[in-house]
Design a protein around this motif. Structure first.
Motif, mmCIF file in Angstrom:
data_model
loop_
_atom_site.group_PDB
_atom_site.id
_atom_site.type_symbol
_atom_site.label_atom_id
_atom_site.label_comp_id
_atom_site.label_asym_id
_atom_site.label_seq_id
_atom_site.Cartn_x
_atom_site.Cartn_y
_atom_site.Cartn_z
ATOM 1 N N THR A 108 0.860 -1.196 0.000
ATOM 2 C CA THR A 108 0.000 0.000 0.000
ATOM 3 C C THR A 108 0.890 1.238 0.000
ATOM 4 O O THR A 108 0.805 2.074 0.890
ATOM 5 C CB THR A 108 -0.902 -0.006 1.253
ATOM 6 N N THR A 109 1.768 1.283 -0.975
ATOM 7 C CA THR A 109 2.826 2.305 -0.984
ATOM 8 C C THR A 109 2.398 3.607 -1.651
ATOM 9 O O THR A 109 3.215 4.513 -1.805
ATOM 10 C CB THR A 109 4.066 1.734 -1.698
ATOM 11 N N GLY A 110 1.142 3.684 -2.082
ATOM 12 C CA GLY A 110 0.645 4.943 -2.637
ATOM 13 C C GLY A 110 1.184 5.230 -4.028
ATOM 14 O O GLY A 110 1.576 4.323 -4.769
ATOM 15 N N LEU A 111 1.218 6.512 -4.359
ATOM 16 C CA LEU A 111 1.674 6.906 -5.702
ATOM 17 C C LEU A 111 2.511 8.176 -5.619
ATOM 18 O O LEU A 111 2.557 8.857 -4.589
ATOM 19 C CB LEU A 111 0.484 7.097 -6.651
ATOM 20 N N VAL A 112 3.144 8.472 -6.756
ATOM 21 C CA VAL A 112 3.904 9.719 -6.875
ATOM 22 C C VAL A 112 3.141 10.633 -7.830
ATOM 23 O O VAL A 112 2.765 10.215 -8.929
ATOM 24 C CB VAL A 112 5.316 9.432 -7.435
ATOM 25 N N GLY A 275 -5.284 0.801 -2.178
ATOM 26 C CA GLY A 275 -5.077 2.246 -2.118
ATOM 27 C C GLY A 275 -4.549 2.755 -3.450
ATOM 28 O O GLY A 275 -4.752 2.154 -4.499
ATOM 29 N N ASN A 276 -3.823 3.882 -3.408
ATOM 30 C CA ASN A 276 -3.389 4.539 -4.643
ATOM 31 C C ASN A 276 -2.435 3.694 -5.488
ATOM 32 O O ASN A 276 -2.373 3.868 -6.698
ATOM 33 C CB ASN A 276 -2.720 5.874 -4.320
ATOM 34 N N VAL A 277 -1.714 2.767 -4.881
ATOM 35 C CA VAL A 277 -0.792 1.952 -5.681
ATOM 36 C C VAL A 277 -1.567 1.075 -6.671
ATOM 37 O O VAL A 277 -1.066 0.717 -7.745
ATOM 38 C CB VAL A 277 0.134 1.108 -4.759
ATOM 39 N N ALA A 278 -2.831 0.774 -6.306
ATOM 40 C CA ALA A 278 -3.663 -0.091 -7.145
ATOM 41 C C ALA A 278 -4.761 0.684 -7.852
ATOM 42 O O ALA A 278 -5.414 0.150 -8.746
ATOM 43 C CB ALA A 278 -4.301 -1.179 -6.278
ATOM 44 N N ASP A 279 -4.976 1.932 -7.416
ATOM 45 C CA ASP A 279 -6.093 2.711 -7.947
ATOM 46 C C ASP A 279 -5.725 4.184 -7.813
ATOM 47 O O ASP A 279 -5.849 4.770 -6.732
ATOM 48 C CB ASP A 279 -7.364 2.389 -7.149
ATOM 49 N N VAL A 280 -5.272 4.761 -8.913
ATOM 50 C CA VAL A 280 -4.763 6.137 -8.821
ATOM 51 C C VAL A 280 -5.868 7.124 -8.461
ATOM 52 O O VAL A 280 -5.589 8.244 -8.049
ATOM 53 C CB VAL A 280 -4.067 6.577 -10.134
#
Ligand SMILES: Cc1cc2nc3c(=O)[nH]c(=O)nc-3n(C[C@H](O)[C@H](O)[C@H](O)COP(=O)(O)OP(=O)(O)OC[C@H]3O[C@@H](n4cnc5c(N)ncnc54)[C@H](O)[C@@H]3O)c2cc1C
Length: 525
Positions: A108-112, A275-280
């Motif tokens: 669940t490392t999120g996004l950049v 989370g964002n790592v799988a769904d921006v």
């Protein structure tokens, strides 16, 4: 940090903490590794999280960490560099060289957010440089909003922000002028269009005041909206062969995320993302929801694996438990397996009987045989295990020579036929075999009873399976006395008792409970 967990969660934002909470509450050992840089850290508040609207992001996560640790979850500050396969689990390596093993991984490392390269933009990100009207729209309602056009979705973005303010300007930074149809739609909503690239942000004190175009013109604004390209932060998954895939909107790539099914399961068995790592597009509340969904799916996956292992063990136990070696092992593991006291139903039923010849089957460490011999019976005591018989013989010796002399200890497998019609009493206490084998055994024991003799069969009643006694859990091996009685020929047998008798017991947690013995007493006519 232990060296192995049921689940390691990489990333302690909303998604990771929600997953960890579900797993910790599911009594799983769980470790969260968190680098402590959630995507919305620059923002003052979290909005659109029902029940938490307006909470500072750091406060929301602090509360989440509290909840996870309250249920035994662990959280460690650090960056997970790499994850690799390790047997049937995973090895996660941290930046400082520490490593930890896990049966399952939740990433669940999120996004950049990749921002357009305009001087001054990054420094104001999340304050007056914005991207999401649901996060910030209300806060800039009716203010002057400039939408920095860097792609084909800019006009759409301007129309969206128009919902929050009548003062929206589309800044044609590096896109061509809108076509006639688009220009009409923008004009109809009162959205101004400004031509020319933006050179820099105008900031006075600590507030955005506008943008300066390359022409030198300054457009006065209170907020600038950008379309940041959102790329999953997924380096930790690289060694496992998982890479972000492009996400398109209206034919335009807006970011990249790790492909996963609706529960967050990736193409690599045992690895989930949320989370964002799988769904921006995920917001805080949906990231948390996805974390919970993934946590529950991981727990279900572990439950399925544990059930498969239990079935294998159960089958192994069933295939070996009646063999001599298994009984030997059981007796040798402990100095005494049984209490040394005669079984209560034997005492209840045999006290009034005149002594004669008794067959005591599955005699174990000999308490019943010794009790019968003390009452004058000539006992043939049979067991499959030599260790049990040796202990039983010692028990008889201790009771005195006359008692010992009345007992013949015999090693035999009860699945073989004892002599027919020989015994005045055949006693089988808690002999449990699977259905057919049990019926055949009881038929052989019945055949061994002499005319006028007594057949006493006592077992754990099937209703014990519904108690917390957990003595044994093999439903097919439990029986009622009525079932045993039904197999006896009514022309040959008089059934004196076929019933469930209650007995007080204490379970492993110290609870007082009532269990039942299935008791069959039958006399051969
Ligand atoms: C400026 C801004 C404002 C926003 N405001 C709102 C809002 O008001 N309401 C809303 O619903 N959404 C808002 N969002 C969106 C919100 O930030 C995301 O939806 C949310 O953060 C996603 O949660 P997540 O757990 O997936 O990722 P994150 O919150 O980004 O958490 C990921 C965590 O993983 C850690 N991490 C990353 N890589 C590693 C690694 N290799 N090892 C260990 N840890 C690692 C990070 O440091 C971080 O702590 C906003 C976004 C931005 C950019």
């Amino acid at each position: 940090m232990n060296d192995r967990y049921d689940v390691v969660v990489v990333g302690g934002g909303a998604a990771g903490l929600a997953g960890a909470l579900a797993l910790a509450r599911a009594r799983r050992s769980v470790l969260v590794i968190d680098a402590g840089q959630p995507r919305n850290a620059p923002a003052g508040q979290v909005h659109n999280f029902l029940g938490h609207d307006g909470t500072p992001p750091a406060d929301l996560l602090a509360a989440g960490r509290d909840e996870v640790t309250r249920y035994g979850g662990e959280i460690v500050a650090g960056t997970a560099e790499d994850a690799t396969r390790d047997g049937d689990g995973f090895l996660v390596t941290l930046h400082d060289g520490r490593d930890v093993r896990a049966r399952r991984l939740l990433v669940t490392t999120g996004l950049v957010d990749e921002l357009p390269d305009v001087p001054g933009l990054a420094g104001r990100w999340g304050r007056d440089v914005l991207h999401c009207p649901y996060c910030h729209g209300w806060e800039v309602r009716d203010r002057r909003i400039g939408v920095l056009a860097t792609g084909p979705l800019a006009a759409h973005q301007a129309q969206l922000w128009r919902q929050w303010s009548p003062h929206v300007t589309l800044l044609l930074h590096d896109v061509p002028e809108p076509d006639a149809e688009e220009a009409e739609r923008l004009a109809a909503r009162g959205i101004a269009v400004v031509d020319g690239p933006v050179a820099a942000l105008e900031v006075t004190g600590d507030a955005l005041t506008g943008v300066r175009l390359t022409s030198g013109e300054v457009v006065a604004l209170d907020a600038v909206v950008v379309a940041a390209r959102a790329t999953a932060r997924a380096g930790v998954l690289r060694s496992l062969g998982l890479a972000p895939a492009d996400v398109e909107m209206a034919g335009h790539v807006v970011g990249a995320q790790i492909p996963a099914d609706p529960t967050g399961a990736t193409a690599v068995p045992g690895v989930w993302v949320a989370g964002n790592v799988a769904d921006v597009r995920a917001q805080v509340v949906t990231a948390a929801g996805a974390g919970l969904t993934a946590g529950a799916a991981i727990n279900a996956d572990l439950v399925a694996e544990e059930t498969d292992d239990a079935v294998a063990g159960y089958r192994r136990d069933l295939s070996t438990m009646f063999e001599r070696a298994a009984w030997e092992e059981r007796y040798q593991a402990r100095p005494a397996v049984w209490s040394g006291r005669p079984n209560p139903q034997l005492v209840a039923e045999a006290t009034a009987l005149a002594p004669g010849r008794a067959l005591e089957v599955g005699c174990g460490e000999g308490a019943d045989a010794v009790w019968l011999a003390q009452r004058g019976w000539q006992v043939t005591a049979v067991d499959i295990a030599d260790t049990a018989l040796r202990r039983a013989a010692a028990h008889a010796e201790a009771a005195g020579e006359p008692v010992a002399a009345r007992i013949t200890w015999t090693q035999a497998d009860l699945r073989e036929q004892p002599p027919a019609g020989r015994y005045d009493l055949v006693s089988a206490q808690y002999m449990h075999l699977p259905g057919d084998a049990r019926r055949q055994l009881f038929a052989r024991l019945a055949a061994a009873v002499a005319r006028g003799g007594t057949l006493l069969i006592v077992g754990h009643h099937p209703s014990d399976l519904r108690t917390t006694a957990h003595r044994m859990h093999f439903p097919d091996m439990m029986y009622t006395a009525e079932e045993v009685a039904a197999d006896l020929d009514p022309d040959v047998w008089q059934v004196c008792a076929a019933e469930a008798r209650p007995r007080a017991a204490v379970d492993h947690d110290g609870r007082d409970i009532t269990i039942h013995d299935a008791v069959l007493v039958a006399r051969r006519s």
